[in-house]
Design an enzyme around this catalytic site. Structure first.
Site, PDB file in Angstrom:
ATOM      1  N   HIS A  89      -2.890  -2.798   4.100  1.00 13.22           N
ATOM      2  CA  HIS A  89      -1.675  -2.438   3.267  1.00 13.22           C
ATOM      3  C   HIS A  89      -0.444  -1.762   3.868  1.00 13.22           C
ATOM      4  CE1 HIS A  89      -2.926  -3.048  -1.332  1.00 13.22           C
ATOM      5  NE2 HIS A  89      -4.339  -2.964  -0.596  1.00 13.22           N
ATOM      6  N   HIS A 158     -11.313  -0.405   9.757  1.00 11.68           N
ATOM      7  CA  HIS A 158     -10.820  -0.763   8.509  1.00 11.68           C
ATOM      8  C   HIS A 158     -11.107  -2.314   8.208  1.00 11.68           C
ATOM      9  CE1 HIS A 158      -8.187  -0.014   4.764  1.00 11.68           C
ATOM     10  NE2 HIS A 158      -8.076  -1.002   4.607  1.00 11.68           N
ATOM     11  N   ASP A 189     -11.616   0.332   3.486  1.00 17.16           N
ATOM     12  CA  ASP A 189     -11.366  -0.889   2.700  1.00 17.16           C
ATOM     13  C   ASP A 189     -11.982  -1.311   1.694  1.00 17.16           C
ATOM     14  OD1 ASP A 189      -9.701  -3.124   2.535  1.00 17.16           O
ATOM     15  OD2 ASP A 189     -10.790  -4.556   3.543  1.00 17.16           O
TER      16      ASP A 189
END
Length: 617
Positions: A89, A158, A189
């Protein structure tokens, strides 16, 4: 005796997320992260490890950055290092926000060089896009000789890994490719708490879950992990985080009578839980009238709900569902169609192929284009008499204008193309094309009609009108220079110059509508008119035996406004006639001469230019 090490493992804090467009929910995400930071300080852990997605966006607001730094300053004041990796993100192309925090001494970005916390070495792998997982390079991981004996190794990632849902990375493959033994993989995640052993060595892999609910489907309590490493082994414990209540209210309708009363009755059963909650109301039961969601949401908000969401699950049997067909065109087909519409030549197609070729790096586009186009140019034989360059006219650039009524051929109702509006290249190409089928613009039946047309304004205009009528009867448009040549012995004659090809026409630099006349006397110009380019009119100059000084100045002004012609370039004032050209002569008895010049305001005369190959590539 092995020293005990305690590490707080968290992930997916998504700071700055304004869920449901609500500012209070944005603050909730910071409050949840504040709880984690405060617990770390209270427990005096050895380090806080963040497994990605610290921010919800790669472009957090200034307010988000300031609040995050205030929380990280608390850890720095307690001498607790904040170790983190970059999530999907918040990932940026180059410098990451973690790099900024590292420069400020608030965080450490994990990577292939281990960060030592007690007797534990911690490595990190930033979020890797799914398309590049198979290409990940495991080389470069360092194993310093200075590491203490019995050192434990932790890897922070992640990714969604197997055997967890939505997996795109194989943990077992990762463990085999690393140059050191991994005691545990600390993951991020996946927003749900998970813990499992993977690989042949039974290595622990764990997700701490997100610190706040990112969607209504995350119904489990939010949490983080405490990793304890000691002589007895490795222990993973879960700690819950208090968060805002998500309340789900079912409302089943029985019959069509008073649906709102049934819904409000179901809501009133949860009045104690409603205040400051995010409420989801699911309506089911018998199909009935269409309900106003806004009215129901207002009722929920009036009872203290922070956010209200209504969903109608009833089956509308009475309504016929409209079937919407959605089709997607093939991208390759769409590109090919667009290329076809552009009508590119060989050079253009080569450039398009190189630019859209994923195998050609950006840094080599110019070099590759120059190489391919050079090969194309070397293959061309410019000395070939049949060599010519065709420019396909784009249908978008074609413009149509009507021919002036006074010069439109009898019985012709069509339209002609405005070549100049389509651009200089199209104008030149069309002029060269039409020069092959040059025809006379008008047929002069007798020299008397020509001589009479050149009379002064005080004389009878009837012969001039007849001459104009004879021009209108000609079905062919003007395509070539008309040269009216006068000799003293034979009389006046009209010559139509027929250029051998487009190259000769452009090389002579002569206007396609220029009429010149050779005479032994002085010249006088008079305002007879012929059709000009783009619907304008050109003046027909008349040579006579006498010429006043004022008329000479006027002729000079007309020559300057029309631009440089071939006669001005040659310095002779005459148009040279090719040697092998056989002009078509029509006799006339008049000893007077005619000169026709093309005018177009103050713009340059539209003279076909000789184009280089580079203009088309």
């Amino acid at each position: 005796m092995v020293q005990e090490t305690r590490i707080l493992h968290t992930a997916d804090t998504h700071l700055g997320y304004r869920q449901y467009h609500n500012e209070v929910r944005r603050q909730d995400f910071f409050k949840a992260f504040e709880v984690v930071i405060q617990d770390a300080v209270d427990m005096q852990v050895d380090a806080v490890v963040h497994a990605g997605d610290l921010f919800d966006s790669r472009n957090p607001t200034l307010e988000d950055l300031l609040e995050t730094m205030n929380l990280l300053f608390r850890l720095k004041a307690a001498n607790i290092p904040f170790l983190a990796i970059v999530g999907n993100h918040e990932s940026k192309q180059n410098t990451q926000w973690l790099d900024l925090f590292e420069e400020m001494g608030l965080a450490v970005r994990l990577g292939k060089t281990p960060q030592l916390v007690g007797n534990t070495a911690i490595y990190g792998i930033d979020s890797v896009p799914k398309s590049k997982i198979s290409l990940y390079d495991y080389s470069g991981f360092e194993v310093p000789e200075s590491l203490p004996e019995n050192c434990r190794n932790l890897l922070v990632m992640h990714q969604t890994v197997q055997p967890f849902p939505y997996a795109d990375w194989d943990c077992a493959e990762t463990l085999e490719n690393l140059p050191f033994k991994v005691d545990a993989i600390l993951l991020g995640d996946y927003h749900k708490y998970e813990k499992i052993k993977v690989g042949k060595t039974d290595t622990w892999a764990t997700y701490p879950g997100s610190t706040e609910r990112n969607s209504a489907s995350e119904s489990e309590p939010r949490s983080y992990n405490i990793i304890t490493l000691s002589g007895e082994g490795l222990e993973i414990s879960k700690r819950s985080i208090p968060t805002r209540n998500f309340l789900f209210i079912p409302a089943k309708l029985d019959g069509e009578e008073k649906p709102y009363e049934q819904i409000f009755s179901a809501i009133n059963e949860h009045l104690e839980e409603l205040p400051d909650s995010v409420v989801f109301l699911d309506i089911s039961g018998d199909p009935g009238p269409v309900l106003s969601f806004s009215e129901i949401e207002e009722y929920l908000l009036s009872k203290g709900a922070l956010v209200a969401r209504v969903k109608d699950l009833r089956i509308k049997e009475a309504l016929i569902e409209e079937v919407v067909k959605v089709t997607f065109s093939d991208p390759d087909h769409a590109v090919a169609e667009e290329i076809r519409r552009l009508s590119l030549n060989d050079g253009g197609l080569i450039v398009d192929e190189i630019i859209r070729n994923p195998g050609v790096p950006r840094s080599r586009v110019d070099e590759e284009t120059e190489s391919r186009l050079s090969g194309l140019i070397e293959a061309l034989d410019f000395k070939d008499p049949d060599f010519r360059i065709e420019i396909p006219v784009s249908p978008v650039s074609s413009a149509m204008i009507e021919e002036p009524e006074e010069f439109k051929p009898a019985g012709a109702d069509g339209q002609v193309k405005n070549l100049e509006s389509a651009g200089g290249a199209e104008f030149a190409a069309e002029t060269a094309k039409r020069s092959k089928i040059l025809r006379a613009f008008a047929r002069i039946e007798s020299s008397e009609s020509l001589n009479n047309s050149f009379k002064g304004p005080d004389e009878d205009p009837e012969p001039l009108n007849k001459a104009c009528e004879s021009l209108e009867e000609s079905p062919e448009p003007l395509h070539a220079p008309v040269i009216c040549e006068n000799t003293e012995s034979v009389g006046a004659s009209v010559e139509i110059e027929m250029p051998k090809n487009a190259a000769n026409s452009s090389a002579e630099e002569s206007s396609p509508y220029e009429t010149s006349q050779k005479t032994s006397g002085a010249s006088i110009e008079s305002p007879a008119e012929i059709p000009g380019e783009g619907g304008e009119r050109a003046e027909l100059g008349i040579d006579a035996g006498n010429k006043t000084e004022a008329e000479e100045k006027e002729a000079g002004k007309l020559s300057e406004s029309g631009g440089k012609t071939s006669s001005e370039k040659d310095g002779e004032g005459k148009t040279e006639k090719p040697e092998d050209e056989k002009p078509v002569q029509m006799s006339a008895k008049s000893g007077k001469s005619v000169k026709q010049s093309h005018r177009k305001g103050k713009e340059k005369t539209a003279v076909p230019k000789q184009y280089n190959l580079g203009d088309y590539l």
